[in-house]
Design a protein around this motif. Structure first.
Motif, PDB file in Angstrom:
ATOM      1  N   THR A 103     -30.412  35.288   0.540  1.00  0.00           N
ATOM      2  CA  THR A 103     -29.700  36.381  -0.098  1.00  0.00           C
ATOM      3  C   THR A 103     -28.990  35.822  -1.313  1.00  0.00           C
ATOM      4  N   GLU A 104     -28.914  36.599  -2.373  1.00  0.00           N
ATOM      5  CA  GLU A 104     -28.362  36.097  -3.631  1.00  0.00           C
ATOM      6  C   GLU A 104     -26.867  35.791  -3.545  1.00  0.00           C
ATOM      7  N   ASP A 105     -26.171  36.466  -2.661  1.00  0.00           N
ATOM      8  CA  ASP A 105     -24.740  36.257  -2.491  1.00  0.00           C
ATOM      9  C   ASP A 105     -24.500  34.935  -1.770  1.00  0.00           C
ATOM     10  N   LEU A 106     -23.893  33.969  -2.448  1.00  0.00           N
ATOM     11  CA  LEU A 106     -23.697  32.633  -1.874  1.00  0.00           C
ATOM     12  C   LEU A 106     -22.809  32.676  -0.636  1.00  0.00           C
ATOM     13  N   ASP A 107     -21.723  33.429  -0.699  1.00  0.00           N
ATOM     14  CA  ASP A 107     -20.832  33.505   0.454  1.00  0.00           C
ATOM     15  C   ASP A 107     -21.546  34.117   1.662  1.00  0.00           C
ATOM     16  N   GLY A 108     -22.352  35.154   1.395  1.00  0.00           N
ATOM     17  CA  GLY A 108     -23.120  35.774   2.474  1.00  0.00           C
ATOM     18  C   GLY A 108     -24.136  34.816   3.057  1.00  0.00           C
ATOM     19  N   TYR A 109     -24.811  34.049   2.192  1.00  0.00           N
ATOM     20  CA  TYR A 109     -25.782  33.061   2.664  1.00  0.00           C
ATOM     21  C   TYR A 109     -25.080  31.985   3.483  1.00  0.00           C
ATOM     22  N   ASN A 110     -23.920  31.538   3.016  1.00  0.00           N
ATOM     23  CA  ASN A 110     -23.167  30.519   3.732  1.00  0.00           C
ATOM     24  C   ASN A 110     -22.754  31.008   5.115  1.00  0.00           C
ATOM     25  N   GLN A 111     -22.330  32.264   5.209  1.00  0.00           N
ATOM     26  CA  GLN A 111     -21.949  32.826   6.507  1.00  0.00           C
ATOM     27  C   GLN A 111     -23.136  32.865   7.466  1.00  0.00           C
ATOM     28  N   GLN A 112     -24.303  33.270   6.935  1.00  0.00           N
ATOM     29  CA  GLN A 112     -25.516  33.242   7.750  1.00  0.00           C
ATOM     30  C   GLN A 112     -25.815  31.832   8.233  1.00  0.00           C
ATOM     31  N   TYR A 113     -25.743  30.884   7.304  1.00  0.00           N
ATOM     32  CA  TYR A 113     -26.078  29.492   7.596  1.00  0.00           C
ATOM     33  C   TYR A 113     -25.194  28.950   8.715  1.00  0.00           C
ATOM     34  N   LEU A 114     -23.886  29.148   8.590  1.00  0.00           N
ATOM     35  CA  LEU A 114     -22.953  28.636   9.587  1.00  0.00           C
ATOM     36  C   LEU A 114     -23.157  29.321  10.937  1.00  0.00           C
ATOM     37  N   LYS A 115     -23.356  30.629  10.909  1.00  0.00           N
ATOM     38  CA  LYS A 115     -23.526  31.391  12.152  1.00  0.00           C
ATOM     39  C   LYS A 115     -24.782  30.973  12.906  1.00  0.00           C
ATOM     40  N   TYR A 116     -25.902  30.960  12.192  1.00  0.00           N
ATOM     41  CA  TYR A 116     -27.171  30.752  12.886  1.00  0.00           C
ATOM     42  C   TYR A 116     -27.453  29.295  13.207  1.00  0.00           C
ATOM     43  N   THR A 117     -26.990  28.358  12.382  1.00  0.00           N
ATOM     44  CA  THR A 117     -27.185  26.949  12.745  1.00  0.00           C
ATOM     45  C   THR A 117     -26.356  26.599  13.978  1.00  0.00           C
ATOM     46  N   LEU A 118     -25.147  27.164  14.083  1.00  0.00           N
ATOM     47  CA  LEU A 118     -24.331  26.947  15.282  1.00  0.00           C
ATOM     48  C   LEU A 118     -25.003  27.573  16.500  1.00  0.00           C
ATOM     49  N   GLN A 119     -25.531  28.773  16.313  1.00  0.00           N
ATOM     50  CA  GLN A 119     -26.208  29.472  17.407  1.00  0.00           C
ATOM     51  C   GLN A 119     -27.403  28.673  17.914  1.00  0.00           C
ATOM     52  N   VAL A 120     -28.186  28.160  16.989  1.00  0.00           N
ATOM     53  CA  VAL A 120     -29.372  27.376  17.352  1.00  0.00           C
ATOM     54  C   VAL A 120     -28.964  26.064  18.019  1.00  0.00           C
ATOM     55  N   ALA A 121     -27.921  25.423  17.492  1.00  0.00           N
ATOM     56  CA  ALA A 121     -27.460  24.158  18.073  1.00  0.00           C
ATOM     57  C   ALA A 121     -26.997  24.348  19.518  1.00  0.00           C
ATOM     58  N   GLU A 122     -26.327  25.460  19.786  1.00  0.00           N
ATOM     59  CA  GLU A 122     -25.801  25.709  21.133  1.00  0.00           C
ATOM     60  C   GLU A 122     -26.887  26.185  22.101  1.00  0.00           C
ATOM     61  N   SER A 123     -27.819  27.000  21.605  1.00  0.00           N
ATOM     62  CA  SER A 123     -28.843  27.580  22.487  1.00  0.00           C
ATOM     63  C   SER A 123     -30.067  26.695  22.656  1.00  0.00           C
ATOM     64  N   CYS A 124     -30.277  25.777  21.683  1.00  0.00           N
ATOM     65  CA  CYS A 124     -31.480  24.925  21.648  1.00  0.00           C
ATOM     66  C   CYS A 124     -32.745  25.776  21.508  1.00  0.00           C
ATOM     67  N   GLN A 125     -32.602  26.978  20.967  1.00  0.00           N
ATOM     68  CA  GLN A 125     -33.721  27.874  20.737  1.00  0.00           C
ATOM     69  C   GLN A 125     -33.948  28.043  19.238  1.00  0.00           C
ATOM     70  N   ASP A 126     -35.200  27.888  18.808  1.00  0.00           N
ATOM     71  CA  ASP A 126     -35.514  28.045  17.397  1.00  0.00           C
ATOM     72  C   ASP A 126     -35.256  29.474  16.926  1.00  0.00           C
ATOM     73  N   ARG A 127     -34.866  29.604  15.676  1.00  0.00           N
ATOM     74  CA  ARG A 127     -34.742  30.926  15.046  1.00  0.00           C
ATOM     75  C   ARG A 127     -35.884  31.060  14.049  1.00  0.00           C
ATOM     76  N   ASP A 128     -36.837  31.928  14.347  1.00  0.00           N
ATOM     77  CA  ASP A 128     -38.086  32.019  13.599  1.00  0.00           C
ATOM     78  C   ASP A 128     -38.194  33.369  12.899  1.00  0.00           C
ATOM     79  N   LEU A 129     -38.258  33.338  11.556  1.00  0.00           N
ATOM     80  CA  LEU A 129     -38.407  34.563  10.761  1.00  0.00           C
ATOM     81  C   LEU A 129     -39.779  34.662  10.106  1.00  0.00           C
ATOM     82  N   SER A 130     -40.729  33.835  10.570  1.00  0.00           N
ATOM     83  CA  SER A 130     -42.014  33.730   9.876  1.00  0.00           C
ATOM     84  C   SER A 130     -42.861  35.003   9.939  1.00  0.00           C
TER      85      SER A 130
END
Length: 207
Positions: A103-130
């Protein structure tokens, strides 16, 4: 969203005929980037360096139309959006994969990044948007300085892929060597070169 397209109806028709059945259709470019601006922003705004680089990768790619078409199996798929993948060390000490929609909004992208990388780290489940987005793969080997790396040609994963190690300091500036691997059906060298030029420009322009 993705949809199958007839290669003959695209600009990649000739490349599709030439490269889809080639034994090694992957091409790798190496480029050293000046990432001084990203290092400074990372320190000033307390943002992760890899997040900033992934954001710039996405921003550089959205202006190259070839990124929206990808060979998958024997098909050519057209996408409407682009995502950037990052590798996450999970709570078990292994690695998991996390796709972040650009997303072009840097703050929005950063929020996504922090949220989903933490989620993946805790769940050990891949997040796949392919299934919905054309995903640019990345791998940051930050424990060491490397001069380059070449990804494997699996014949399954045809997505563009970027690898880097630790950035290096020279005098008062910081430099990072990356490798950029792409499928020749998706783009030619000129398109890859445009993307890499875009990437350096986006790094320089980021505020």
């Amino acid at each position: 969203m993705s949809r199958e397209v007839n290669p003959k109806d695209t600009k990649r028709a000739v490349a599709y005929e030439l490269w889809m059945k080639a034994p090694n259709p992957m091409v790798t470019f190496f480029k050293t980037l000046d990432v001084t601006n990203l290092v400074q922003i990372s320190k000033k705004k307390k943002m992760k360096f890899n997040m900033l680089l992934n954001y710039c990768i996405g921003k550089a790619a959205v202006n190259v139309e070839e990124f929206y078409i990808l060979p998958v199996g024997n098909k050519l798929l057209q996408y409407d959006t682009i995502a950037v993948n990052t590798i996450v060390k999970n709570k078990n000490g292994e690695v998991s994969s996390c796709d972040i929609l650009y997303t072009e909004d840097l703050d929005g992208y950063n929020q996504q990044y922090l949220k989903y990388t933490l989620q993946v780290a805790e769940s050990c489940q891949d997040r796949d948007l392919s299934n919905d987005s054309m995903v640019i793969g990345t791998s940051a080997i930050i424990d060491t300085e490397i001069d380059g790396a070449v990804g494997m040609n699996s014949g399954i994963f045809n997505n563009p892929f970027i690898i880097w190690g630790r950035y290096k300091k020279k005098l008062f500036r910081y430099f990072l060597t990356i490798s950029f691997q792409f499928h020749h059906t998706q783009m030619d060298g000129a398109h890859a070169g445009k993307f890499l030029a875009n990437l350096q420009n986006e790094i320089n322009r980021l505020k």
